[in-house]
Design a protein around this motif. Structure first.
Motif, PDB file in Angstrom:
ATOM      1  N   HIS A  50      60.144  48.721  54.675  1.00  0.00           N
ATOM      2  CA  HIS A  50      60.024  47.261  54.783  1.00  0.00           C
ATOM      3  C   HIS A  50      61.306  46.588  54.310  1.00  0.00           C
ATOM      4  O   HIS A  50      62.076  47.162  53.542  1.00  0.00           O
ATOM      5  N   ASP A  51      61.493  45.332  54.741  1.00  0.00           N
ATOM      6  CA  ASP A  51      62.636  44.537  54.299  1.00  0.00           C
ATOM      7  C   ASP A  51      62.416  44.009  52.887  1.00  0.00           C
ATOM      8  O   ASP A  51      61.310  43.592  52.535  1.00  0.00           O
ATOM      9  N   VAL A  52      63.492  44.007  52.111  1.00  0.00           N
ATOM     10  CA  VAL A  52      63.537  43.315  50.818  1.00  0.00           C
ATOM     11  C   VAL A  52      64.664  42.299  50.960  1.00  0.00           C
ATOM     12  O   VAL A  52      65.817  42.654  51.197  1.00  0.00           O
ATOM     13  N   THR A  53      64.305  41.021  50.849  1.00  0.00           N
ATOM     14  CA  THR A  53      65.259  39.943  51.065  1.00  0.00           C
ATOM     15  C   THR A  53      65.432  39.133  49.787  1.00  0.00           C
ATOM     16  O   THR A  53      64.458  38.697  49.187  1.00  0.00           O
ATOM     17  N   PHE A  54      66.695  38.964  49.385  1.00  0.00           N
ATOM     18  CA  PHE A  54      67.054  38.099  48.264  1.00  0.00           C
ATOM     19  C   PHE A  54      67.805  36.922  48.870  1.00  0.00           C
ATOM     20  O   PHE A  54      68.761  37.116  49.620  1.00  0.00           O
ATOM     21  N   ARG A  55      67.387  35.697  48.558  1.00  0.00           N
ATOM     22  CA  ARG A  55      67.999  34.525  49.164  1.00  0.00           C
ATOM     23  C   ARG A  55      68.182  33.423  48.145  1.00  0.00           C
ATOM     24  O   ARG A  55      67.572  33.440  47.093  1.00  0.00           O
ATOM     25  N   TYR A  56      69.045  32.484  48.469  1.00  0.00           N
ATOM     26  CA  TYR A  56      69.084  31.226  47.730  1.00  0.00           C
ATOM     27  C   TYR A  56      69.111  30.116  48.755  1.00  0.00           C
ATOM     28  O   TYR A  56      69.892  30.144  49.700  1.00  0.00           O
ATOM     29  N   ASP A  81      53.847  48.488  49.850  1.00  0.00           N
ATOM     30  CA  ASP A  81      53.697  48.675  51.289  1.00  0.00           C
ATOM     31  C   ASP A  81      53.682  47.330  52.021  1.00  0.00           C
ATOM     32  O   ASP A  81      52.795  47.052  52.812  1.00  0.00           O
ATOM     33  N   SER A  82      54.697  46.500  51.733  1.00  0.00           N
ATOM     34  CA  SER A  82      54.837  45.217  52.426  1.00  0.00           C
ATOM     35  C   SER A  82      56.246  44.685  52.207  1.00  0.00           C
ATOM     36  O   SER A  82      56.922  45.067  51.251  1.00  0.00           O
ATOM     37  N   ALA A  83      56.671  43.802  53.093  1.00  0.00           N
ATOM     38  CA  ALA A  83      57.992  43.171  52.960  1.00  0.00           C
ATOM     39  C   ALA A  83      57.984  42.236  51.749  1.00  0.00           C
ATOM     40  O   ALA A  83      56.939  41.704  51.365  1.00  0.00           O
TER      41      ALA A  83
END
Length: 181
Positions: A66-72, A114-116
């Protein structure tokens, strides 16, 4: 990976239910050495018709990714794909002019579920000081403002026989990311 061999005299039909562990999926399915993924139903059932001899079933499981996204804000700072159960690597603290990084909006787990996942950076606005001074009059006005806040120039004292010519440098409209004197 799992294998099962069947030795039967004769069966009209065999139905096998294949269920991966949590966080995993079926990566490959071989029936007598041939790819049989297309024979697998959505609920994980494999139907073998008219078995008259031995059959070999081999299943390989793989972790879900799954994707792991860090954003601002709306900006993606870092995005990676991580397999279920693997370690999640947290990126270096993001930088935002005039602000201090205050952490992520929720705790980052050590291992991938087990999830984005999406994490948003939290920032606190920095404060800076603007100082207006007329040394010959021993007059000083000091203001502490948030980065980006409007700067209001104070009224200066009147001195008989003089006209105030202005400040020694231009005063910006908003507070920059540094103290001003």
């Amino acid at each position: 990976s799992a294998s099962q061999n069947f030795n039967v005299a004769q069966l009209s039909q065999v139905i096998l239910t294949i269920t991966p562990d949590t966080g995993h999926h079926i990566a490959s399915l071989l029936l007598n050495g041939e790819n049989a993924l297309s024979l697998l139903t959505e609920d994980g059932k494999l139907t073998i018709e008219s078995m008259t001899a031995s059959a070999s079933v081999s299943v390989t499981f793989a972790p879900n990714v799954h994707d792991v996204t860090f954003r601002y804000g709306e900006t993606i700072y870092q995005q990676t794909q991580v397999a279920y159960g693997e370690t999640i690597t947290v990126p270096d603290d993001p930088k935002l002019k005039g602000h201090t990084f205050a952490g992520w909006d929720k705790p980052v787990p050590e291992t991938m579920p087990d999830s984005a996942l999406v994490f948003t950076a939290l920032f606190t606005v920095n404060q800076y000081t603007v100082t207006f001074t007329i040394p010959s009059e021993e007059w000083t006005k000091e203001f502490t403002l948030d980065y980006g806040a409007a700067i209001t120039v104070p009224d200066v004292p009147q001195k008989p026989g003089y006209t105030f010519a202005g400040w020694d440098k231009p005063v910006p409209e908003t507070m920059p990311d540094a103290d001003l004197v």
